[in-house]
Design an enzyme around this catalytic site. Structure first.
Site, PDB file in Angstrom:
ATOM      1  N   THR A   1      45.337  -3.055 -55.940  1.00 39.65           N
ATOM      2  CA  THR A   1      45.248  -4.497 -55.700  1.00 39.65           C
ATOM      3  C   THR A   1      46.335  -5.235 -56.483  1.00 39.65           C
ATOM      4  OG1 THR A   1      43.456  -4.552 -57.322  1.00 39.65           O
ATOM      5  CG2 THR A   1      42.830  -4.683 -55.026  1.00 39.65           C
TER       6      THR A   1
ATOM      7  N   HIS B   1      40.693  10.771 -51.058  1.00 42.46           N
ATOM      8  CA  HIS B   1      40.340  10.226 -49.743  1.00 42.46           C
ATOM      9  C   HIS B   1      41.474  10.337 -48.727  1.00 42.46           C
ATOM     10  CE1 HIS B   1      37.131   7.679 -52.014  1.00 42.46           C
ATOM     11  NE2 HIS B   1      36.724   8.913 -51.772  1.00 42.46           N
TER      12      HIS B   1
ATOM     13  N   CYS C   1      47.336  14.522 -34.533  1.00 33.83           N
ATOM     14  CA  CYS C   1      46.561  14.571 -33.286  1.00 33.83           C
ATOM     15  C   CYS C   1      45.192  15.210 -33.528  1.00 33.83           C
ATOM     16  CB  CYS C   1      47.347  15.375 -32.246  1.00 33.83           C
ATOM     17  SG  CYS C   1      46.402  15.703 -30.741  1.00 33.83           S
TER      18      CYS C   1
ATOM     19  N   CYS D   1      45.608  18.810 -30.987  1.00 37.43           N
ATOM     20  CA  CYS D   1      46.583  19.872 -31.289  1.00 37.43           C
ATOM     21  C   CYS D   1      47.132  19.792 -32.705  1.00 37.43           C
ATOM     22  CB  CYS D   1      47.722  19.869 -30.267  1.00 37.43           C
ATOM     23  SG  CYS D   1      48.931  18.568 -30.535  1.00 37.43           S
TER      24      CYS D   1
ATOM     25  N   CYS E   1      49.855  16.158 -26.057  1.00 38.76           N
ATOM     26  CA  CYS E   1      48.626  16.408 -25.289  1.00 38.76           C
ATOM     27  C   CYS E   1      47.846  15.131 -24.968  1.00 38.76           C
ATOM     28  CB  CYS E   1      47.742  17.409 -26.026  1.00 38.76           C
ATOM     29  SG  CYS E   1      46.983  16.747 -27.509  1.00 38.76           S
TER      30      CYS E   1
ATOM     31  N   THR F   1      38.690   1.320 -61.487  1.00 38.23           N
ATOM     32  CA  THR F   1      37.504   1.761 -60.755  1.00 38.23           C
ATOM     33  C   THR F   1      36.261   1.497 -61.588  1.00 38.23           C
ATOM     34  OG1 THR F   1      36.310   3.662 -59.854  1.00 38.23           O
ATOM     35  CG2 THR F   1      37.911   4.140 -61.563  1.00 38.23           C
TER      36      THR F   1
HETATM   37 ZN   LIG Z   1      48.086  16.659 -29.490  1.00 40.07          ZN
END
Ligand SMILES: [Zn+2]
Length: 247
Positions: free
Chosen positions: A29, A124, A132, A135, A157, A195
């Site tokens: 921040t 995280h 993707c 794939c 794809c 934190t």
């Molecule tokens: Zn793909």
């Protein structure tokens, strides 16, 4: 800021050979990253999308409403001019000096790496990588950004491309958990910054620490304040910059 506290902090760093930094949203921040968890972030998100940020950033929501997900994700995470701040730069310098062994972060913005840190463990994941869902082909960040919040689709794809971040409802990556636990359990000093340690799994990781000194830098009180050798309530950038100048 009290000089004596900064001097004490510098002394602890001089005595340490294996420091680990554990950081959260407060580190980012100060770079101007928008915080979707803040009151403003929550208010604006609910007003615009009718659901909370946590809902949008969940696995099931991503699957069912990728259009809304990417609109929100672009606004909060990609369309940002955030640059590494004094905290990121100080930590990168501390690593260069051989003192700091790892940064363990809950942030996904890649600002530590941009500041020059090499060993960054991202609990995280990261918004700097997208792949993707079918794939696994990686789509370059510039391409994702150029879509300005439209759903990215794989060029090979045509399946939806996702960010390499851990969404709500998804487990953390096991090898990342192990790397973080190993780094923290091998450290002789732990600096915790930005934190509140209130959210799972942050507090769990702190339990791995077996070293001597803990320094806590956070705006608000945390349940670990009593365990720390030093507690700072000031800006994390200011504290870390000051201590670097006192080394
Ligand atoms: Zn793909």
């Amino acid at each position: 800021m009290e000089n004596s506290k900064i001097n004490k902090f510098a002394e602890l760093i001089r005595e340490s050979n294996s420091i680990v930094f554990f950081g959260g949203a407060g580190v980012s921040t100060e770079s101007g990253m928008k915080d979707y968890r803040s009151e403003d972030g929550l208010y604006n998100t609910v007003k615009k999308y009718k659901v909370s940020p946590e809902t949008i950033l969940s696995h099931s929501f991503f699957e069912t409403h990728p259009d809304v997900f990417y609109d929100f994700y672009y606004n909060y995470f990609l369309n940002t001019a955030a640059e590494p701040n004094r905290a990121h730069l100080a930590l990168a310098e501390l690593e260069k000096q051989g003192k700091l062994k790892a940064v363990v972060t809950q942030n996904i913005d890649g600002l530590h790496q941009r500041a020059g840190s090499k060993n960054v463990i991202e609990l995280h994941g990261t918004t700097l990588k997208h792949y993707c869902t079918d794939c696994k082909a990686v789509m370059p960040n510039e391409q994702i950004k150029a879509l300005r919040g439209q759903i990215p689709r794989c060029e090979k794809c045509n399946h939806i491309v996702r960010p390499d971040v851990v969404l709500y409802e998804e487990p953390l990556n096991q090898s990342v958990i192990e790397a973080a636990a190993l780094a923290i359990s091998s450290a002789d000093m732990l600096i915790i910054g930005g934190t509140s340690l209130a959210v799972y799994p942050a507090a769990n990781f702190i339990r791995y620490f077996k070293g001597e000194s803990i320094v806590l830098i956070n705006r608000d009180a945390t349940q670990y304040d009593g365990n720390a050798n030093l507690v700072f309530r000031e800006s994390i950038g200011e504290v870390l910059e000051s201590v670097m100048l006192s080394l």
